[in-house]
Design a protein around this motif. Sequence first.
Motif, PDB file in Angstrom:
ATOM      1  N   VAL A   8      10.159   0.859  33.799  1.00 22.68           N
ATOM      2  CA  VAL A   8      10.207   2.160  33.134  1.00 22.68           C
ATOM      3  C   VAL A   8      11.194   2.166  31.977  1.00 22.68           C
ATOM      4  O   VAL A   8      10.864   2.571  30.860  1.00 22.68           O
ATOM      5  CB  VAL A   8      10.567   3.268  34.149  1.00 22.68           C
ATOM      6  CG1 VAL A   8      10.669   4.608  33.446  1.00 22.68           C
ATOM      7  CG2 VAL A   8       9.521   3.320  35.252  1.00 22.68           C
ATOM      8  N   ASP A   9      12.403   1.720  32.212  1.00 21.90           N
ATOM      9  CA  ASP A   9      13.420   1.727  31.157  1.00 21.90           C
ATOM     10  C   ASP A   9      14.377   0.560  31.375  1.00 21.90           C
ATOM     11  O   ASP A   9      15.501   0.736  31.811  1.00 21.90           O
ATOM     12  CB  ASP A   9      14.183   3.059  31.167  1.00 21.90           C
ATOM     13  CG  ASP A   9      15.139   3.187  29.993  1.00 21.90           C
ATOM     14  OD1 ASP A   9      15.069   2.343  29.077  1.00 21.90           O
ATOM     15  OD2 ASP A   9      15.959   4.125  29.991  1.00 21.90           O
ATOM     16  N   GLY A  11      12.930  13.115  24.482  1.00 25.22           N
ATOM     17  CA  GLY A  11      12.455  12.827  23.135  1.00 25.22           C
ATOM     18  C   GLY A  11      12.300  11.353  22.815  1.00 25.22           C
ATOM     19  O   GLY A  11      12.008  10.989  21.675  1.00 25.22           O
ATOM     20  N   VAL A  12      12.480  10.468  23.820  1.00 26.03           N
ATOM     21  CA  VAL A  12      12.393   9.022  23.593  1.00 26.03           C
ATOM     22  C   VAL A  12      11.251   8.460  24.440  1.00 26.03           C
ATOM     23  O   VAL A  12      11.168   8.725  25.637  1.00 26.03           O
ATOM     24  CB  VAL A  12      13.713   8.318  23.948  1.00 26.03           C
ATOM     25  CG1 VAL A  12      13.618   6.828  23.675  1.00 26.03           C
ATOM     26  CG2 VAL A  12      14.869   8.927  23.166  1.00 26.03           C
ATOM     27  N   VAL A  16      15.497  14.493  33.905  1.00 28.10           N
ATOM     28  CA  VAL A  16      14.215  14.066  34.445  1.00 28.10           C
ATOM     29  C   VAL A  16      13.175  14.393  33.389  1.00 28.10           C
ATOM     30  O   VAL A  16      12.939  15.559  33.070  1.00 28.10           O
ATOM     31  CB  VAL A  16      13.893  14.772  35.776  1.00 28.10           C
ATOM     32  CG1 VAL A  16      12.528  14.349  36.298  1.00 28.10           C
ATOM     33  CG2 VAL A  16      14.974  14.482  36.794  1.00 28.10           C
ATOM     34  N   VAL A  17      12.601  13.377  32.804  1.00 31.49           N
ATOM     35  CA  VAL A  17      11.704  13.601  31.673  1.00 31.49           C
ATOM     36  C   VAL A  17      10.273  13.252  32.056  1.00 31.49           C
ATOM     37  O   VAL A  17      10.019  12.376  32.877  1.00 31.49           O
ATOM     38  CB  VAL A  17      12.133  12.756  30.453  1.00 31.49           C
ATOM     39  CG1 VAL A  17      13.461  13.232  29.920  1.00 31.49           C
ATOM     40  CG2 VAL A  17      12.198  11.283  30.806  1.00 31.49           C
ATOM     41  N   PHE A  18       9.374  13.992  31.482  1.00 26.89           N
ATOM     42  CA  PHE A  18       7.954  13.767  31.708  1.00 26.89           C
ATOM     43  C   PHE A  18       7.253  13.783  30.353  1.00 26.89           C
ATOM     44  O   PHE A  18       7.798  14.260  29.359  1.00 26.89           O
ATOM     45  CB  PHE A  18       7.361  14.855  32.611  1.00 26.89           C
ATOM     46  CG  PHE A  18       8.032  14.984  33.940  1.00 26.89           C
ATOM     47  CD1 PHE A  18       7.675  14.156  34.994  1.00 26.89           C
ATOM     48  CD2 PHE A  18       9.030  15.919  34.138  1.00 26.89           C
ATOM     49  CE1 PHE A  18       8.296  14.265  36.221  1.00 26.89           C
ATOM     50  CE2 PHE A  18       9.656  16.044  35.370  1.00 26.89           C
ATOM     51  CZ  PHE A  18       9.286  15.214  36.414  1.00 26.89           C
ATOM     52  N   GLY A  19       6.059  13.290  30.356  1.00 24.95           N
ATOM     53  CA  GLY A  19       5.265  13.397  29.153  1.00 24.95           C
ATOM     54  C   GLY A  19       4.979  12.059  28.503  1.00 24.95           C
ATOM     55  O   GLY A  19       5.594  11.036  28.823  1.00 24.95           O
ATOM     56  N   LEU A  60       2.649   6.003  25.410  1.00 27.53           N
ATOM     57  CA  LEU A  60       4.075   5.700  25.440  1.00 27.53           C
ATOM     58  C   LEU A  60       4.730   6.758  26.315  1.00 27.53           C
ATOM     59  O   LEU A  60       4.629   7.964  26.042  1.00 27.53           O
ATOM     60  CB  LEU A  60       4.675   5.712  24.036  1.00 27.53           C
ATOM     61  CG  LEU A  60       4.499   4.440  23.186  1.00 27.53           C
ATOM     62  CD1 LEU A  60       3.027   4.170  22.916  1.00 27.53           C
ATOM     63  CD2 LEU A  60       5.244   4.566  21.865  1.00 27.53           C
ATOM     64  N   THR A  61       5.407   6.317  27.376  1.00 28.16           N
ATOM     65  CA  THR A  61       5.951   7.216  28.389  1.00 28.16           C
ATOM     66  C   THR A  61       7.373   7.623  28.058  1.00 28.16           C
ATOM     67  O   THR A  61       8.163   6.806  27.563  1.00 28.16           O
ATOM     68  CB  THR A  61       5.916   6.535  29.765  1.00 28.16           C
ATOM     69  OG1 THR A  61       4.582   6.103  30.038  1.00 28.16           O
ATOM     70  CG2 THR A  61       6.378   7.479  30.861  1.00 28.16           C
TER      71      THR A  61
END
Length: 368
Positions: free
Chosen positions: A350-351, A187-188, A158-161, A181-182
């Motif tokens: 999102v992806d 790191g991506v 679960v990535v944030f930032g 850029l979400t």
Amino acid sequence: MKKYINKLFLLGTVLFLGASCESEGQLTTLKTVTFPAAIEVSSSTIVLTEDTADNNALLISWPKVTFPIDAPVTYAIQFDLINDTSGANAWQKAKRIEVGQDVLSKAFIGSELNKIATDLGLPIDAAGKLVVRVEAAMDRKIYSDPITLTVTPYEKSVVFGEIYMPGFYQGEFNVGTAAALTAIAKGVYQGYVTLSPGNGTDFKLNTARNWDQYYGAGDTNADLKNMSEPNFHLPGVGSYQIKVNLNTLKWSSAPYAWGIVGSSTHAPTPEDKDYGWNHSIPMSYNHETKTWKVTANLIVGALKFRLNDKWDVNYGPADATTNTINKDNGGAYDIAEAGTYEITFTINDVDPASAGYPATATCTIVKK
């Protein structure tokens, strides 16, 4: 005697019809069709990791299947758990991926195979069994013999930032209002930007909305280098999907634009009576509102949305009285009066590479 003669006549009629159908080759369903050889996989034991999610993980190939009818054969791949491939409900829970007509192989990247494995219920970080087979379809469907794979899936973080992209597409570099850029993986990062005519192509990548840390071009335009003065640059005017990988210190861009399409966007031409359906009007991306927008002169007709001037990904309304549009829906909005319209399109993609496109998006169509 009469009864015996009637039986002979009936038998003769059946034999005659059977011979006639066989000679003319009409009853194709009576002819057996099979895969001429086994399907092949690049590996039967696969360990998936998030770090290699974008790498090719599995290649499935198969021989051409010949049906009695000379027409394209549509192939698909099915994945399932071993326990669900037998009994009355065999393969009913399978994940089915259509490959296309007369295509004899399909590659899966790590994130695609991981989603299939986890959706089917394989345990995370443990080796589990998947069964795969190929479907060939024309006047009927037939299936290859299955192959068993051992797959170890991972749990997606679960990535944030966000990171930020100040550049000349804004008119001037302004990190405070730059495109975000979400994070889509560890790191991506991924985002979108439209470069208008008259603006330069240069930009930087910042880890916050300040200049305490930023990346510029390294040995090549695709390389990130910490606190480097040379700017990155985009290919030119247009809309792009931007991906940045801080793990590998690489970035990439790809042409990417949603557009409006339909009979309302352009009148028929002598060369193309369906010109409006065959040519999208591209929309521009507003990175501050995260919305695609276009102002266009429309005529009376239909309107819907598609990506990159192709029908691979498109949206139409299931209910044209609402602003909700549905993926791959055949519906369209009815433009009842010609004029100038401001049209927006908002989607939470999102992806798309690993998760696909969402089932719905939203739009507005306002006459000016």
